[in-house]
Design a protein around this motif. Sequence first.
Motif, PDB file in Angstrom:
ATOM      1  N   ASP A  39       1.836   9.311  -5.921  1.00  0.00           N
ATOM      2  CA  ASP A  39       2.378  10.642  -5.636  1.00  0.00           C
ATOM      3  C   ASP A  39       3.407  11.059  -6.678  1.00  0.00           C
ATOM      4  O   ASP A  39       3.436  12.208  -7.107  1.00  0.00           O
ATOM      5  CB  ASP A  39       3.000  10.687  -4.243  1.00  0.00           C
ATOM      6  CG  ASP A  39       1.955  10.685  -3.139  1.00  0.00           C
ATOM      7  OD1 ASP A  39       0.776  10.995  -3.434  1.00  0.00           O
ATOM      8  OD2 ASP A  39       2.319  10.376  -1.985  1.00  0.00           O
ATOM      9  N   SER A  40       4.252  10.131  -7.098  1.00  0.00           N
ATOM     10  CA  SER A  40       5.267  10.490  -8.088  1.00  0.00           C
ATOM     11  C   SER A  40       4.639  10.751  -9.455  1.00  0.00           C
ATOM     12  O   SER A  40       5.146  11.568 -10.219  1.00  0.00           O
ATOM     13  CB  SER A  40       6.324   9.394  -8.201  1.00  0.00           C
ATOM     14  OG  SER A  40       5.775   8.226  -8.776  1.00  0.00           O
ATOM     15  N   ALA A  41       3.558  10.089  -9.771  1.00  0.00           N
ATOM     16  CA  ALA A  41       2.884  10.323 -11.049  1.00  0.00           C
ATOM     17  C   ALA A  41       2.116  11.637 -11.035  1.00  0.00           C
ATOM     18  O   ALA A  41       1.877  12.232 -12.085  1.00  0.00           O
ATOM     19  CB  ALA A  41       1.938   9.176 -11.360  1.00  0.00           C
ATOM     20  N   GLY A  52       0.823  -1.212   0.000  1.00  0.00           N
ATOM     21  CA  GLY A  52       0.000   0.000   0.000  1.00  0.00           C
ATOM     22  C   GLY A  52       0.850   1.252   0.000  1.00  0.00           C
ATOM     23  O   GLY A  52       0.555   2.215  -0.717  1.00  0.00           O
ATOM     24  N   GLN A  53       1.933   1.243   0.782  1.00  0.00           N
ATOM     25  CA  GLN A  53       2.829   2.399   0.811  1.00  0.00           C
ATOM     26  C   GLN A  53       3.528   2.584  -0.531  1.00  0.00           C
ATOM     27  O   GLN A  53       3.701   3.710  -0.990  1.00  0.00           O
ATOM     28  CB  GLN A  53       3.854   2.231   1.937  1.00  0.00           C
ATOM     29  CG  GLN A  53       3.250   2.371   3.314  1.00  0.00           C
ATOM     30  CD  GLN A  53       4.221   2.023   4.415  1.00  0.00           C
ATOM     31  OE1 GLN A  53       5.262   1.422   4.181  1.00  0.00           O
ATOM     32  NE2 GLN A  53       3.873   2.405   5.643  1.00  0.00           N
ATOM     33  N   GLN A  54       3.910   1.488  -1.169  1.00  0.00           N
ATOM     34  CA  GLN A  54       4.534   1.584  -2.487  1.00  0.00           C
ATOM     35  C   GLN A  54       3.555   2.128  -3.515  1.00  0.00           C
ATOM     36  O   GLN A  54       3.925   2.942  -4.367  1.00  0.00           O
ATOM     37  CB  GLN A  54       5.044   0.216  -2.932  1.00  0.00           C
ATOM     38  CG  GLN A  54       6.245  -0.265  -2.162  1.00  0.00           C
ATOM     39  CD  GLN A  54       6.629  -1.681  -2.528  1.00  0.00           C
ATOM     40  OE1 GLN A  54       5.888  -2.380  -3.214  1.00  0.00           O
ATOM     41  NE2 GLN A  54       7.793  -2.112  -2.071  1.00  0.00           N
ATOM     42  N   ALA A  55       2.305   1.702  -3.445  1.00  0.00           N
ATOM     43  CA  ALA A  55       1.294   2.188  -4.382  1.00  0.00           C
ATOM     44  C   ALA A  55       1.056   3.678  -4.191  1.00  0.00           C
ATOM     45  O   ALA A  55       0.946   4.434  -5.166  1.00  0.00           O
ATOM     46  CB  ALA A  55      -0.006   1.413  -4.210  1.00  0.00           C
ATOM     47  N   LEU A  56       1.002   4.127  -2.943  1.00  0.00           N
ATOM     48  CA  LEU A  56       0.808   5.555  -2.678  1.00  0.00           C
ATOM     49  C   LEU A  56       1.997   6.374  -3.164  1.00  0.00           C
ATOM     50  O   LEU A  56       1.828   7.467  -3.709  1.00  0.00           O
ATOM     51  CB  LEU A  56       0.571   5.789  -1.188  1.00  0.00           C
ATOM     52  CG  LEU A  56      -0.778   5.310  -0.652  1.00  0.00           C
ATOM     53  CD1 LEU A  56      -0.846   5.485   0.861  1.00  0.00           C
ATOM     54  CD2 LEU A  56      -1.917   6.041  -1.329  1.00  0.00           C
ATOM     55  N   ALA A  57       3.210   5.843  -2.986  1.00  0.00           N
ATOM     56  CA  ALA A  57       4.397   6.544  -3.470  1.00  0.00           C
ATOM     57  C   ALA A  57       4.381   6.645  -4.988  1.00  0.00           C
ATOM     58  O   ALA A  57       4.758   7.680  -5.558  1.00  0.00           O
ATOM     59  CB  ALA A  57       5.661   5.834  -2.990  1.00  0.00           C
TER      60      ALA A  57
END
Length: 68
Positions: free
Chosen positions: A41-43, A33-38
């Motif tokens: 955010d980067s996109a 989940g944290q990787q998906a949010l990161a």
Amino acid sequence: MQISSPVQNVTANADSSEVISAKLVKNQVIAQGQQALALIDSAAMPAQTQNRASSPTATLGNNIDVYV
């Protein structure tokens, strides 16, 4: 004196194994989940803050040497 049957010990070990694997699954889901949010955010970054090294220049492709 405490007497316990082997069946109770097997059940207790199975329960603790289930708890451990449930904790591992929970930690993995949180990490994903944290990787998906990161990634989201980067996109969502504006174009100015992203890498400008790949931006085209005005003279790119203007001069083409062709020998006949």
